[in-house]
Design a protein around this motif. Structure first.
Motif, PDB file in Angstrom:
ATOM      1  N   LEU A   1       3.497  -1.311  15.806  1.00 51.75           N
ATOM      2  CA  LEU A   1       3.057  -2.366  14.878  1.00 51.75           C
ATOM      3  C   LEU A   1       4.274  -3.159  14.437  1.00 51.75           C
ATOM      4  O   LEU A   1       5.277  -2.583  13.979  1.00 51.75           O
ATOM      5  CB  LEU A   1       2.342  -1.762  13.657  1.00 51.75           C
ATOM      6  CG  LEU A   1       1.009  -1.073  13.937  1.00 51.75           C
ATOM      7  CD1 LEU A   1       0.463  -0.419  12.667  1.00 51.75           C
ATOM      8  CD2 LEU A   1      -0.027  -2.052  14.509  1.00 51.75           C
ATOM      9  N   ARG A   2       4.198  -4.468  14.601  1.00 53.98           N
ATOM     10  CA  ARG A   2       5.368  -5.326  14.404  1.00 53.98           C
ATOM     11  C   ARG A   2       5.141  -6.310  13.277  1.00 53.98           C
ATOM     12  O   ARG A   2       4.303  -7.203  13.401  1.00 53.98           O
ATOM     13  CB  ARG A   2       5.626  -6.123  15.696  1.00 53.98           C
ATOM     14  CG  ARG A   2       5.982  -5.245  16.860  1.00 53.98           C
ATOM     15  CD  ARG A   2       5.817  -5.986  18.174  1.00 53.98           C
ATOM     16  NE  ARG A   2       6.203  -5.112  19.267  1.00 53.98           N
ATOM     17  CZ  ARG A   2       7.400  -5.131  19.832  1.00 53.98           C
ATOM     18  NH1 ARG A   2       8.300  -6.005  19.462  1.00 53.98           N
ATOM     19  NH2 ARG A   2       7.683  -4.279  20.785  1.00 53.98           N
TER      20      ARG A   2
ATOM     21  N   ALA B   1       5.106  -6.970   5.676  1.00 50.30           N
ATOM     22  CA  ALA B   1       6.185  -6.756   6.657  1.00 50.30           C
ATOM     23  C   ALA B   1       6.247  -5.304   7.123  1.00 50.30           C
ATOM     24  O   ALA B   1       7.300  -4.670   7.117  1.00 50.30           O
ATOM     25  CB  ALA B   1       7.523  -7.191   6.044  1.00 50.30           C
ATOM     26  N   MET B   2       5.097  -4.782   7.545  1.00 49.47           N
ATOM     27  CA  MET B   2       5.007  -3.372   7.889  1.00 49.47           C
ATOM     28  C   MET B   2       5.277  -3.162   9.382  1.00 49.47           C
ATOM     29  O   MET B   2       4.797  -3.914  10.224  1.00 49.47           O
ATOM     30  CB  MET B   2       3.606  -2.868   7.515  1.00 49.47           C
ATOM     31  CG  MET B   2       3.422  -1.374   7.667  1.00 49.47           C
ATOM     32  SD  MET B   2       2.766  -0.929   9.262  1.00 49.47           S
ATOM     33  CE  MET B   2       1.039  -1.248   9.029  1.00 49.47           C
ATOM     34  N   ASN B   3       6.066  -2.137   9.659  1.00 50.59           N
ATOM     35  CA  ASN B   3       6.374  -1.780  11.050  1.00 50.59           C
ATOM     36  C   ASN B   3       6.119  -0.306  11.265  1.00 50.59           C
ATOM     37  O   ASN B   3       6.306   0.509  10.358  1.00 50.59           O
ATOM     38  CB  ASN B   3       7.850  -2.059  11.354  1.00 50.59           C
ATOM     39  CG  ASN B   3       8.125  -3.539  11.475  1.00 50.59           C
ATOM     40  OD1 ASN B   3       7.963  -4.142  12.533  1.00 50.59           O
ATOM     41  ND2 ASN B   3       8.512  -4.155  10.357  1.00 50.59           N
ATOM     42  N   LYS B   4       5.689  -0.004  12.480  1.00 53.61           N
ATOM     43  CA  LYS B   4       5.493   1.402  12.840  1.00 53.61           C
ATOM     44  C   LYS B   4       5.941   1.642  14.275  1.00 53.61           C
ATOM     45  O   LYS B   4       5.723   0.802  15.153  1.00 53.61           O
ATOM     46  CB  LYS B   4       4.010   1.780  12.694  1.00 53.61           C
ATOM     47  CG  LYS B   4       3.755   3.181  13.187  1.00 53.61           C
ATOM     48  CD  LYS B   4       2.411   3.732  12.893  1.00 53.61           C
ATOM     49  CE  LYS B   4       2.281   5.134  13.472  1.00 53.61           C
ATOM     50  NZ  LYS B   4       3.277   6.100  12.963  1.00 53.61           N
ATOM     51  N   TRP B   5       6.567   2.779  14.466  1.00 56.16           N
ATOM     52  CA  TRP B   5       6.986   3.183  15.813  1.00 56.16           C
ATOM     53  C   TRP B   5       6.346   4.527  16.147  1.00 56.16           C
ATOM     54  O   TRP B   5       6.188   5.381  15.261  1.00 56.16           O
ATOM     55  CB  TRP B   5       8.507   3.376  15.861  1.00 56.16           C
ATOM     56  CG  TRP B   5       9.325   2.127  15.866  1.00 56.16           C
ATOM     57  CD1 TRP B   5       9.868   1.506  16.950  1.00 56.16           C
ATOM     58  CD2 TRP B   5       9.731   1.348  14.722  1.00 56.16           C
ATOM     59  NE1 TRP B   5      10.579   0.392  16.551  1.00 56.16           N
ATOM     60  CE2 TRP B   5      10.509   0.265  15.195  1.00 56.16           C
ATOM     61  CE3 TRP B   5       9.504   1.437  13.353  1.00 56.16           C
ATOM     62  CZ2 TRP B   5      11.066  -0.701  14.352  1.00 56.16           C
ATOM     63  CZ3 TRP B   5      10.045   0.481  12.505  1.00 56.16           C
ATOM     64  CH2 TRP B   5      10.816  -0.569  13.001  1.00 56.16           C
TER      65      TRP B   5
ATOM     66  N   ARG C   1      -3.322   6.311   5.589  1.00 57.87           N
ATOM     67  CA  ARG C   1      -2.238   7.276   5.781  1.00 57.87           C
ATOM     68  C   ARG C   1      -2.570   8.390   6.776  1.00 57.87           C
ATOM     69  O   ARG C   1      -2.012   9.473   6.719  1.00 57.87           O
ATOM     70  CB  ARG C   1      -1.838   7.874   4.431  1.00 57.87           C
ATOM     71  CG  ARG C   1      -0.461   8.524   4.362  1.00 57.87           C
ATOM     72  CD  ARG C   1       0.674   7.566   4.429  1.00 57.87           C
ATOM     73  NE  ARG C   1       1.957   8.224   4.228  1.00 57.87           N
ATOM     74  CZ  ARG C   1       3.116   7.584   4.190  1.00 57.87           C
ATOM     75  NH1 ARG C   1       3.153   6.265   4.301  1.00 57.87           N
ATOM     76  NH2 ARG C   1       4.245   8.226   4.040  1.00 57.87           N
ATOM     77  N   LEU C   2      -3.523   8.105   7.683  1.00 58.62           N
ATOM     78  CA  LEU C   2      -3.660   9.040   8.798  1.00 58.62           C
ATOM     79  C   LEU C   2      -2.450   8.889   9.705  1.00 58.62           C
ATOM     80  O   LEU C   2      -2.118   9.775  10.478  1.00 58.62           O
ATOM     81  CB  LEU C   2      -4.947   8.758   9.592  1.00 58.62           C
ATOM     82  CG  LEU C   2      -6.250   9.202   8.935  1.00 58.62           C
ATOM     83  CD1 LEU C   2      -7.439   8.815   9.784  1.00 58.62           C
ATOM     84  CD2 LEU C   2      -6.249  10.700   8.670  1.00 58.62           C
ATOM     85  N   GLU C   3      -1.824   7.709   9.634  1.00 65.75           N
ATOM     86  CA  GLU C   3      -0.552   7.465  10.318  1.00 65.75           C
ATOM     87  C   GLU C   3       0.436   6.941   9.283  1.00 65.75           C
ATOM     88  O   GLU C   3       0.045   6.221   8.368  1.00 65.75           O
ATOM     89  CB  GLU C   3      -0.715   6.400  11.419  1.00 65.75           C
ATOM     90  CG  GLU C   3      -1.615   6.803  12.561  1.00 65.75           C
ATOM     91  CD  GLU C   3      -0.989   7.823  13.493  1.00 65.75           C
ATOM     92  OE1 GLU C   3       0.211   8.135  13.338  1.00 65.75           O
ATOM     93  OE2 GLU C   3      -1.712   8.316  14.365  1.00 65.75           O
ATOM     94  N   GLU C   4       1.706   7.315   9.467  1.00 64.56           N
ATOM     95  CA  GLU C   4       2.749   6.818   8.562  1.00 64.56           C
ATOM     96  C   GLU C   4       3.395   5.567   9.124  1.00 64.56           C
ATOM     97  O   GLU C   4       3.626   5.490  10.327  1.00 64.56           O
ATOM     98  CB  GLU C   4       3.870   7.868   8.462  1.00 64.56           C
ATOM     99  CG  GLU C   4       3.696   8.838   7.352  1.00 64.56           C
ATOM    100  CD  GLU C   4       4.842   9.844   7.324  1.00 64.56           C
ATOM    101  OE1 GLU C   4       6.007   9.451   7.549  1.00 64.56           O
ATOM    102  OE2 GLU C   4       4.545  11.026   7.093  1.00 64.56           O
ATOM    103  N   HIS C   5       3.701   4.621   8.243  1.00 66.60           N
ATOM    104  CA  HIS C   5       4.509   3.475   8.690  1.00 66.60           C
ATOM    105  C   HIS C   5       5.972   3.772   8.363  1.00 66.60           C
ATOM    106  O   HIS C   5       6.260   4.609   7.505  1.00 66.60           O
ATOM    107  CB  HIS C   5       4.032   2.184   8.034  1.00 66.60           C
ATOM    108  CG  HIS C   5       4.080   2.208   6.536  1.00 66.60           C
ATOM    109  ND1 HIS C   5       3.207   2.945   5.771  1.00 66.60           N
ATOM    110  CD2 HIS C   5       4.917   1.591   5.656  1.00 66.60           C
ATOM    111  CE1 HIS C   5       3.485   2.778   4.489  1.00 66.60           C
ATOM    112  NE2 HIS C   5       4.524   1.966   4.396  1.00 66.60           N
ATOM    113  N   GLN C   6       6.860   3.056   9.060  1.00 62.80           N
ATOM    114  CA  GLN C   6       8.283   3.356   8.838  1.00 62.80           C
ATOM    115  C   GLN C   6       9.008   2.297   8.024  1.00 62.80           C
ATOM    116  O   GLN C   6      10.047   2.565   7.456  1.00 62.80           O
ATOM    117  CB  GLN C   6       9.008   3.559  10.175  1.00 62.80           C
ATOM    118  CG  GLN C   6       8.843   4.963  10.739  1.00 62.80           C
ATOM    119  CD  GLN C   6       7.592   5.101  11.579  1.00 62.80           C
ATOM    120  OE1 GLN C   6       7.232   4.197  12.313  1.00 62.80           O
ATOM    121  NE2 GLN C   6       6.931   6.232  11.463  1.00 62.80           N
TER     122      GLN C   6
END
Ligand SMILES: Nc1ncnc2c1ncn2[C@@H]1O[C@H](COP(=O)(O)OP(=O)(O)OP(=O)(O)O)[C@@H](O)[C@H]1O
Length: 272
Positions: free
Chosen positions: A47-48, A36-40, A79-84
């Protein structure tokens, strides 16, 4: 605060006939578990609600239209990008802000980019030994011996003392793969590794990836090479607008796609 390493969803460890299979192979433990990972990016929900499990030795191809979030997804895995929100657990370690976890993941997860990302002022061999010497504190001799073995494996040992600018794109990408392997990763991520190459060089890089797959490397590949997806992938995942829309084994995915968006995408790329 240090969060305890999370345990990915268990899978049967005993080699019984009842254990799930991956084609002709048995499914092993889960090495990447995304829940259930999301990223803005600012207000943009890129990512939804992504949930995905990758098993050890599995080969995943991620495909989908431009801007669907494929690169962002694999960049979240190291982890080159963080998820929220949601969770990403890689080899039993949950990705959080804890730098020790991030460092561990970076050591275990190799990544190959579209544009090689080699250091132009360092020779091929120096590019390959940099991280083992500085990150893993290996003696130079050990790092160089392994680097030479890996340059042989990607079939360019004779280029070891050249600079990246003296090599073809295909050779540079094979150096990038060898450089990643020098850190002895458990998982390899590929982000469109052949997109920047001339057609005659694509095959040499795909052949290197195929041999890695044959050796059992866990691989998550963003690629438009559908021939590679058909012959090498255990699972093809289609993304659109930040969501996983459909996933299946390659035969089913290509012959009997269920979702309209998948069908449209396949009709566009396969008839291109
Ligand atoms: N650093 C960023 N800041 C803001 N928006 C971004 C950033 N990186 C990517 N995006 C946007 O997020 C969306 C997803 O990008 P991403 O690169 O993950 O897609 P992709 O499916 O890999 O596309 P492509 O196949 O074209 O590489 C795109 O709309 C892109 O413009």
């Amino acid at each position: 605060m240090v969060s305890a390493p999370a345990t990915p969803t268990p899978t049967p460890s005993e080699d019984t006939d009842a254990s799930p299979r991956l084609g002709s192979r048995r499914l092993q433990d889960v090495v990447i578990a995304i829940e259930a990972m999301n990223k803005w990016y600012g207000a943009f929900h890129v990512l939804r609600d992504i949930s995905l499990q990758v098993h050890r030795g599995e080969r995943i191809v991620l495909c989908g239209p431009s801007g669907s979030g494929k690169s962002t997804l694999i960049r979240c895995i190291n982890r080159l990008e963080e998820h929220q929100s949601g969770r990403i657990v890689v080899d039993g370690v949950e990705l959080t802000n804890d730098v020790r976890h991030v460092e561990q993941i970076r050591r275990e997860v190799g990544m190959v980019f579209q544009h090689f990302n080699l250091f132009p002022h360092l020779t091929v061999l120096e590019n390959c030994v940099l991280a083992p010497i500085w990150v893993r504190k290996e003696p130079r001799r050990v790092a160089e011996e392994r680097a030479m073995r890996l340059l042989e494996r990607v079939k360019i040992p004779e280029q070891a003392s050249k600079y990246p600018g003296q090599l073809s794109g295909g050779q540079q990408q094979r150096v990038a793969i060898a450089r990643s392997l020098c850190m002895q990763p458990k998982i390899m991520l590929f982000d469109e590794p052949t997109s920047a190459l001339d057609p005659e060089m694509i095959k040499e890089v795909l052949d290197t990836m195929i041999s890695l797959a044959e050796e059992g490397m866990t691989m998550v590949c963003v690629t438009h090479e559908m021939g590679f997806a058909k012959t090498v992938a255990d699972r093809v995942i289609f993304m659109d607008q930040g969501q996983i829309v459909e996933e299946n084994d390659p035969h089913t995915f290509f012959t009997n796609p269920v979702n309209d968006r998948t069908r449209l995408f396949l009709s566009q790329i396969l008839h291109h």
